[in-house]
Design an enzyme around this catalytic site. Structure first.
Site, short mmCIF file in Angstrom:
data_model
loop_
_atom_site.label_atom_id
_atom_site.label_comp_id
_atom_site.label_asym_id
_atom_site.label_seq_id
_atom_site.Cartn_x
_atom_site.Cartn_y
_atom_site.Cartn_z
N ASP A 52 45.60 37.35 46.13
CA ASP A 52 44.85 35.82 46.76
C ASP A 52 44.63 35.36 47.96
O ASP A 52 46.37 34.48 48.19
CB ASP A 52 44.27 34.15 46.25
N ASP B 156 42.12 26.32 42.47
CA ASP B 156 41.45 27.16 43.43
C ASP B 156 40.72 25.82 44.08
O ASP B 156 40.10 26.42 44.18
CB ASP B 156 40.64 28.41 43.14
N TRP C 286 43.53 42.33 38.80
CA TRP C 286 44.60 42.20 37.82
C TRP C 286 44.45 43.12 36.73
O TRP C 286 43.27 43.63 36.21
CB TRP C 286 44.64 41.00 37.16
#
Length: 502
Positions: A51, A176, A306
């Site tokens: 990320d 996040d 992923w």
């Protein structure tokens, strides 16, 4: 906490950062420039990248942090890698910014680290806000702060964590944090899930240290995943519109979405009226935005996903970021438009143009003057002058024997734009597609960036984007046009070889 304790903690963090940088330096020396290394995209010098974190325009430079494991080309205890740029094209790698070192971000197993977050400029202090994650600890995830006065060396706050637990029990994820300022107050949105519904939680603070929970800003309607990773809530356009970008978990092929609506700072509720997938490719996740010195809202995403095969891992590195993209709202329908930033034009080198070409049905047209693994292409097809049931497009990164290629095609009957990588080389195969109507004048405009192991497609002036990694053989450099089931009119094809200062 005593000054001596704080000093010792900073020393330990610096020691962990120094170890990470030493490992990274050694690993970088072994990474070959070939083997899918990209020319003009940001990627780690070695090790693992996922990320984008902490995107910010700070002291007249663009800073990008990222989830990073410097010790191997696999996911591990997360650090924050760091790079900066003056022009969004040429990137300079800086020392690792964060390393796990405290009980809230370091543990015994691999399931710990300084997980994703954001950055703000707090009166000249570059401040990172991130999730400390430790498997097996209760709570597993907390929100933390680290600061820097030089933009390179960071100290974790002595009062971490600044948010020590989710607002209620039984949730799925609490991570996040994305922070911004509005009317002198700091706001934070955090990804969360409960009862099978992805949610964005909203907090506020006057000083970045003491945070109060406002409530659920937005949540899934039952069809948008059960946890919302990497939420990003921001104003866009000249009105009161806000956009919420999310990466929903367990939503099938949809990995990112955007929602458009209005945010009430009084109630903390984001009332959205429109939602759509953000990118229609296979390799796009965890995007984050920031505002630069020109007032542009710029987005960068992780150009991987992923669970996919990642052939570059065998060569000592993994992961890359998309090109920086400017966001705007369409004047026509108020939906999102996504285009590569203007600075990328500086990479344009040798130029070739093909004009007013009719492509006969069921033929391929090689373009021997246009070839390479670092190209920008802008193709405009005229559907008004093409057969009504034609399918047409480009074949990219073609081998001489025709066995390897990536197909970008538009079906006039179905009005679908597709990218087929079933013949793209090693790595994942598959076809991704998106509904696309021609522009009002009947044209289909495709802007394509090719970079050794990636293809980014911007269709009809940023109406739709499709992002994919591909792994062809190095000598697969050809470009072809094609048509099926009818004749097709190519109005123009502009092609540039792309180079950077580096």
């Amino acid at each position: 906490m005593s000054h001596q304790v704080v000093k010792e903690r900073n020393r330990v963090h610096k020691e962990r950062v120094d170890l990470a940088n030493k490992a990274l330096e050694q690993a970088s020396a072994a990474v070959a420039e070939g083997n899918y290394r990209l020319y003009y995209h940001l990627m780690p010098p070695a090790g693992w990248m996922n990320d984008p974190n902490g995107l910010i325009y700070f002291n007249h430079e663009y800073h990008v942090f990222y989830q990073h494991y410097p010790y191997a080309s696999k996911w591990g205890p997360m650090h924050w890698g760091h790079a900066k740029s003056k022009d969004l094209v040429n990137w300079e790698h800086l020392p690792v910014a964060l390393a796990p070192s405290e009980n809230y971000d370091a543990g015994e197993s691999e399931g710990y680290g300084c997980w994703s977050g954001s950055a703000v400029d707090n009166n000249g202090v570059l401040t990172l806000i991130y999730t400390g994650h430790v498997d097996g600890r209760t709570p597993t995830e907390v929100q933390c702060i680290a600061t820097s006065t030089d933009g390179v060396t960071f100290n974790k706050a002595a009062y971490n964590p600044v948010i020590s637990d989710a607002p209620e029990e039984g949730g799925f994820g609490f991570r996040d944090p994305k922070v911004w300022q509005h009317d002198g107050i700091w706001y934070m949105v955090i990804g969360y899930g409960k009862d099978g519904l992805g949610k964005a939680l909203l907090y506020k603070s006057s000083d970045l240290r003491d945070w109060s929970y406002i409530g659920v800003a937005a949540e899934s309607d039952g069809t948008m995943g059960d946890m919302w990773e990497c939420p990003d809530l921001f104003p866009l356009g000249n009105g009161d519109d806000h956009v919420l970008v999310i990466s929903p978990m367990n939503m099938g092929t949809t990995k990112t979405m955007y929602l458009i609506g209005r945010l009430s700072y009084e109630t903390g509720i984001f009332d959205y009226r429109y939602s759509e997938r953000l990118d229609y490719g296979f390799d796009f996740y965890a995007p984050q935005t920031f505002v630069d010195g020109q007032g542009r809202r710029i987005l960068i995403g992780w150009m991987n996903i992923w669970g996919a095969q990642m052939p570059e891992q065998e060569h000592g590195w993994m992961g890359a970021f998309t090109l920086p993209r400017e966001l705007s709202l369409s004047d026509d329908d108020g939906t999102l438009r996504i285009l590569p930033v203007e600075e990328l034009r500086a990479m344009r080198g040798t130029h070739h143009r093909v004009s007013n070409l009719s492509i006969c049905a069921d033929t391929e047209v090689p373009l021997p003057e246009i070839h390479g693994d670092a190209l920008e292409l802008i193709a405009i097809f005229n559907t008004n002058q093409s057969a009504g049931d034609a399918e047409f497009g480009l074949l990219l990164r073609c081998s001489e024997d025709g066995s390897e290629y990536t197909e970008v095609s538009f079906s006039a009957v179905d009005r679908k734009l597709s990218v087929d990588r079933n013949h793209s080389g090693v790595g994942e195969a598959g076809v991704c597609e998106v509904d696309l109507n021609p522009l009002e004048d009947g044209r289909i405009k495709l802007q394509i960036f090719i970079d050794r192991s990636s293809i980014e497609l911007f269709a009809n002036n940023g109406l739709k984007t499709v992002t994919n990694r591909i792994y062809p053989k190095p000598d697969c450099l050809g470009i072809k046009l094609f048509a099926r089931n009818g004749e097709v009119s190519l109005e123009s094809l502009d092609a540039w070889k792309l180079t950077t200062e580096g």
